[in-house]
Write a protein that holds these residues in place. Sequence first.
Motif: not given
Length: 121
Positions: A26-42
């Motif tokens: 796929g082409t990343a330029s066609a999409y909005v990209i986000g970063w997420f994170r998940q800490a232990p227990g959260k």
Amino acid sequence: VQLQASGGGLMQAGDSLRLSCAASSGTASAYVIGWFRQAPGKEREFVAQINEAGSLTNYATSVKGRFTISRDNTENAVYLQMNSLRSEDTAVYYCAAKRSYFPIANGFVYWGQGTQVTVSS
């Protein structure tokens, strides 16, 4: 689009680290990209997102001024530059993609595998 996050590691408080999100089939330029994170227990939390052209970004309050999201569409990649790392930044970091910029922090459809970031104090 398939996404793969990389670049995580074991860091010290105050260090800098850059994560990469590579797109395949796929082409990343066609999409909005986000970063997420998940800490232990959260629960998973939003970190930042960037529009297709790289001209619009949004950040979670907790990382604003320390983290920078950017993209290089020629490389089909999105980056998360993390400066002044804190122990509370310890989490598995994921990148995700969606078609529409709004609503911010929601609506992401495609998710990649995460990369672990551990910050020791």
